[in-house]
Scaffold this active site. Structure first.
Site, PDB file in Angstrom:
ATOM      1  N   SER A 220      42.854-130.559  14.944  1.00  9.32           N
ATOM      2  CA  SER A 220      42.185-129.981  13.773  1.00  9.32           C
ATOM      3  C   SER A 220      43.243-129.377  12.861  1.00  9.32           C
ATOM      4  O   SER A 220      44.193-128.747  13.330  1.00  9.32           O
ATOM      5  CB  SER A 220      41.149-128.946  14.209  1.00  9.32           C
ATOM      6  N   LEU A 221      43.072-129.596  11.569  1.00 10.94           N
ATOM      7  CA  LEU A 221      44.129-129.274  10.609  1.00 10.94           C
ATOM      8  C   LEU A 221      43.635-128.366   9.490  1.00 10.94           C
ATOM      9  O   LEU A 221      44.104-128.473   8.350  1.00 10.94           O
ATOM     10  CB  LEU A 221      44.684-130.582  10.012  1.00 10.94           C
ATOM     11  N   GLY A 222      42.675-127.502   9.764  1.00 11.81           N
ATOM     12  CA  GLY A 222      42.164-126.601   8.737  1.00 11.81           C
ATOM     13  C   GLY A 222      41.664-127.381   7.534  1.00 11.81           C
ATOM     14  O   GLY A 222      40.905-128.354   7.675  1.00 11.81           O
ATOM     15  N   ALA A 223      42.115-126.971   6.337  1.00  9.60           N
ATOM     16  CA  ALA A 223      41.660-127.636   5.107  1.00  9.60           C
ATOM     17  C   ALA A 223      42.084-129.101   5.039  1.00  9.60           C
ATOM     18  O   ALA A 223      41.545-129.875   4.234  1.00  9.60           O
ATOM     19  CB  ALA A 223      42.204-126.883   3.904  1.00  9.60           C
ATOM     20  N   ASP A 224      43.055-129.502   5.872  1.00  9.52           N
ATOM     21  CA  ASP A 224      43.481-130.913   5.894  1.00  9.52           C
ATOM     22  C   ASP A 224      42.604-131.768   6.798  1.00  9.52           C
ATOM     23  O   ASP A 224      42.913-132.951   7.006  1.00  9.52           O
ATOM     24  CB  ASP A 224      44.945-131.014   6.340  1.00  9.52           C
ATOM     25  N   ASP A 252      35.792-124.480  16.956  1.00  7.94           N
ATOM     26  CA  ASP A 252      34.784-124.600  18.019  1.00  7.94           C
ATOM     27  C   ASP A 252      33.604-125.432  17.525  1.00  7.94           C
ATOM     28  O   ASP A 252      33.062-126.269  18.265  1.00  7.94           O
ATOM     29  CB  ASP A 252      34.306-123.199  18.439  1.00  7.94           C
TER      30      ASP A 252
HETATM   31  N1  LIG Z   1      39.787-124.153   4.576  1.00  9.18           N
HETATM   32  C1  LIG Z   1      39.025-125.138   5.095  1.00  9.18           C
HETATM   33  N2  LIG Z   1      38.402-126.028   4.296  1.00  9.18           N
HETATM   34  C2  LIG Z   1      37.651-127.023   4.805  1.00  9.18           C
HETATM   35  N3  LIG Z   1      37.447-127.213   6.130  1.00  9.18           N
HETATM   36  C3  LIG Z   1      38.046-126.369   6.975  1.00  9.18           C
HETATM   37  C4  LIG Z   1      38.857-125.287   6.512  1.00  9.18           C
HETATM   38  N4  LIG Z   1      39.312-124.619   7.600  1.00  9.18           N
HETATM   39  C5  LIG Z   1      38.788-125.254   8.672  1.00  9.18           C
HETATM   40  N5  LIG Z   1      38.044-126.307   8.305  1.00  9.18           N
HETATM   41  C6  LIG Z   1      37.305-127.243   9.155  1.00  9.18           C
HETATM   42  O1  LIG Z   1      37.232-126.686  10.465  1.00  9.18           O
HETATM   43  C7  LIG Z   1      37.982-127.470  11.389  1.00  9.18           C
HETATM   44  C8  LIG Z   1      38.692-126.572  12.386  1.00  9.18           C
HETATM   45  O2  LIG Z   1      39.553-125.688  11.711  1.00  9.18           O
HETATM   46  P1  LIG Z   1      40.997-125.320  12.288  1.00  9.18           P
HETATM   47  O3  LIG Z   1      41.468-124.145  11.505  1.00  9.18           O
HETATM   48  O4  LIG Z   1      41.866-126.522  12.272  1.00  9.18           O
HETATM   49  O5  LIG Z   1      40.699-125.005  13.821  1.00  9.18           O
HETATM   50  P2  LIG Z   1      40.772-123.660  14.690  1.00  9.18           P
HETATM   51  O6  LIG Z   1      39.606-122.837  14.229  1.00  9.18           O
HETATM   52  O7  LIG Z   1      40.629-124.158  16.084  1.00  9.18           O
HETATM   53  O8  LIG Z   1      42.106-123.018  14.392  1.00  9.18           O
HETATM   54  C9  LIG Z   1      38.925-128.330  10.541  1.00  9.18           C
HETATM   55  O9  LIG Z   1      39.256-129.529  11.212  1.00  9.18           O
HETATM   56  C10 LIG Z   1      38.075-128.556   9.306  1.00  9.18           C
HETATM   57  O10 LIG Z   1      37.142-129.586   9.555  1.00  9.18           O
HETATM   58  O1  LIG Z   2      40.796-117.054  23.228  1.00  8.10           O
HETATM   59  P1  LIG Z   2      41.472-116.761  21.924  1.00  8.10           P
HETATM   60  O2  LIG Z   2      42.482-117.788  21.541  1.00  8.10           O
HETATM   61  O3  LIG Z   2      42.023-115.360  21.866  1.00  8.10           O
HETATM   62  O4  LIG Z   2      40.373-116.857  20.809  1.00  8.10           O
HETATM   63  C1  LIG Z   2      39.188-116.133  20.887  1.00  8.10           C
HETATM   64  C2  LIG Z   2      38.552-116.056  19.552  1.00  8.10           C
HETATM   65  O5  LIG Z   2      38.387-117.366  19.084  1.00  8.10           O
HETATM   66  C3  LIG Z   2      37.073-117.560  18.576  1.00  8.10           C
HETATM   67  O6  LIG Z   2      36.389-118.334  19.527  1.00  8.10           O
HETATM   68  C4  LIG Z   2      37.158-118.210  17.239  1.00  8.10           C
HETATM   69  O7  LIG Z   2      37.823-119.442  17.364  1.00  8.10           O
HETATM   70  P2  LIG Z   2      38.680-120.139  16.238  1.00  8.10           P
HETATM   71  O8  LIG Z   2      40.100-120.041  16.661  1.00  8.10           O
HETATM   72  O9  LIG Z   2      38.165-121.527  16.233  1.00  8.10           O
HETATM   73  O10 LIG Z   2      38.446-119.438  14.928  1.00  8.10           O
HETATM   74  C5  LIG Z   2      36.462-116.191  18.501  1.00  8.10           C
HETATM   75  O11 LIG Z   2      35.073-116.213  18.771  1.00  8.10           O
HETATM   76  C6  LIG Z   2      37.215-115.410  19.537  1.00  8.10           C
HETATM   77  O12 LIG Z   2      37.308-114.066  19.184  1.00  8.10           O
END
Ligand SMILES: Nc1ncnc2c1ncn2[C@@H]1O[C@H](COP(=O)(O)OP(=O)(O)O)[C@@H](O)[C@H]1O
Ligand SMILES: O=P(O)(O)OC[C@H]1O[C@](O)(COP(=O)(O)O)[C@@H](O)[C@@H]1O
Length: 312
Positions: A220-224, A252
Site C-alpha cells: 500500500s502506497l498511501g496517495a499513490d 486495514d
Molecule cells: N492520501 C490518500 N489519498 C488516497 N488514498 C489514500 C490516501 N492515503 C491512503 N489511501 C488509501 O489507503 C490505502 C492504505 O494506505 P497506506 O497509508 O498505504 O497504508 P497504512 O495505513 O497501512 O500505512 C492506500 O493503498 C490507498 O488506497
Molecule cells: O500495531 P501498531 O503498528 O502500533 O498500529 C496500531 C494502530 O494502527 C491502527 O490499526 C491504524 O492502522 P493504520 O496504520 O492502517 O493507520 C490503529 O487502530 C492502531 O492504533
C-alpha cells in the site's frame, strides 16, 4: 470466516484539532473512541460490510475491558485472551488538511506463557477460517522466534496466512511462506533495505519478498494507491481522494476489502482500493460501509509505467 489476530490491540482515541502547535493548549473539535489495532480494524471493516470474522485479542486492565466493550458494542465476534498487562491506548491528532499525528504506546508486556495461550487459541480455530490475518506490531515480550513459530505452524496446518506487520515480524511472515503480506511504503523499504522512489522500485521490492517466501505482496502506497504482485503478475491501482480526512486504519480497510474481494486479481485490488479510499474520507478509524464505497474512481492496470515517481 476470517480470523484476525491482533497481538497488540488498542483503544484508539482520535481528536480533531485546527492545527498542531507544540507547547500550546489545543482545543479539540470532534473526538472519537474506537476499538483499535490493525486486525481489529480488519474485523470491523469486514463486519461493516456484512462479512463474518473473529478477532483474537489479548486484553488486560481497564483499557482491556473497554476494548472488549467497544468490540461488543460494534457486534464484532471476538476471542479475548486475558493477560496481566494493561491494553494500550493510542492517540491520533487529525488536522483539517488530512495531516494525522499518531502516538502509539508500546503496549503491555505479553509473557511467554500468555503468548503461548494466544497461539493455542489461534491454532485451535484456524482450520475453520478461510484466512488467518495477523496484523500490527508485536507487543513487548514475545520473541521473534515465538512469532515465527506461530506463523510456521499455521502454514504447516494448511491455513492461508496473511501478515500485515513491520520489521522482523513482517520478515518472519514472509519466511514462513505467508500467502499474503501487506507492507506499506515504509515497511516495504525497511524489509528490502532501500527507499522506493518509483513504481518500478516498489514492484522490484515486492518481487524480492515473493522470492523470500511470500505468496503475494500487496504494497500500500498511501496517495499513490497500491501494487499487487503475485503468481499471476503485477497489478497497480489508485483511487484518488481529493480531501483525505483521516488516514488512520486506511491500510486495514484496504486489506479487508482485498480479502472480501477474493484476494486475487483486478477485482480484489479494486475492492481494496475502494475500501481504502472510503476509510480515508471518514473520521478517526471509522471503517466504511457499503454506502461509503465508490468503485467508479478506482483505476487498476496490469501495465503500469515503472518510471512513475511516487509522491515524496
Ligand atoms: N492520501 C490518500 N489519498 C488516497 N488514498 C489514500 C490516501 N492515503 C491512503 N489511501 C488509501 O489507503 C490505502 C492504505 O494506505 P497506506 O497509508 O498505504 O497504508 P497504512 O495505513 O497501512 O500505512 C492506500 O493503498 C490507498 O488506497
Ligand atoms: O500495531 P501498531 O503498528 O502500533 O498500529 C496500531 C494502530 O494502527 C491502527 O490499526 C491504524 O492502522 P493504520 O496504520 O492502517 O493507520 C490503529 O487502530 C492502531 O492504533
Amino acid at each position: 470466516m476470517i480470523l484476525t489476530v491482533t497481538l497488540n490491540p488498542s483503544v484508539d482515541r482520535a481528536l480533531e484539532v485546527d492545527a498542531l502547535v507544540r507547547g500550546e493548549v489545543l482545543r479539540a473539535g470532534d473526538s472519537h473512541i474506537d476499538p483499535g489495532g490493525k486486525g481489529v480494524n480488519v474485523s470491523r471493516a469486514l463486519l461493516a460490510n456484512g462479512l463474518r470474522s473473529t478477532a483474537v485479542v489479548p486484553t488486560g486492565g481497564a483499557e482491556g475491558d473497554q476494548l472488549v466493550d467497544l468490540l461488543k458494542g460494534e457486534g464484532v465476534d471476538m476471542l479475548a485472551v486475558p493477560i496481566a498487562g494493561r491494553t494500550r491506548s493510542n492517540i491520533t491528532l487529525a488536522e483539517p488538511d488530512g495531516t494525522v499525528t499518531k502516538i502509539n504506546e508500546a503496549g503491555p508486556v505479553v509473557s511467554d506463557a500468555e503468548f503461548a495461550q494466544v497461539s493455542d487459541a489461534v491454532l485451535a480455530v484456524a482450520s475453520a477460517a478461510d484466512w488467518v490475518v495477523i496484523c500490527g506490531s508485536l507487543p513487548p515480550g514475545p520473541s521473534i522466534a515465538a512469532f515465527a513459530d506461530l506463523c510456521e505452524r499455521l502454514v504447516a496446518a494448511g491455513s492461508r496466512l496473511a501478515v500485515d506487520s513491520s520489521g522482523p515480524a513482517l520478515l518472519a511472515g514472509v519466511a514462513a511462506g505467508a500467502a499474503l503480506v501487506k507492507p506499506n511504503r515504509e515497511e516495504l523499504a525497511e524489509a528490502v533495505g532501500a527507499e522506493p522512489a518509483t513504481l518500478g522500485d516498489v514492484i522490484e521490492a515486492c518481487e524480492r519478498l515473493r522470492a523470500a517466501g511470500a505468496g503475494a505482496v500487496l504494497a500500500s502506497l498511501g496517495a499513490d494507491g497500491a501494487v499487487l504482485v503475485d503468481a499471476d503478475g503485477v497489478l497497480c491501482g489508485v483511487s484518488p481522494v481529493p480531501v483525505p480526512r483521516s488516514t488512520v486504519g486506511a491500510g486495514d480497510a484496504l486489506l479487508a476489502g482485498f480479502l472480501a474481494g477474493g484476494a486475487r486479481g483486478s477485482a480484489a485490488l479494486t475492492e481494496g482500493l475502494a475500501w481504502g479510499a472510503a476509510a480515508v474520507s471518514l473520521p478517526g478509524s471509522r471503517m466504511p460501509t457499503p454506502a461509503d464505497l465508490d468503485r467508479t474512481h478506482v483505476s487498476v492496470t496490469p501495465d503500469p509505467d515503472p518510471s512513475r515517481r511516487l509522491h515524496p
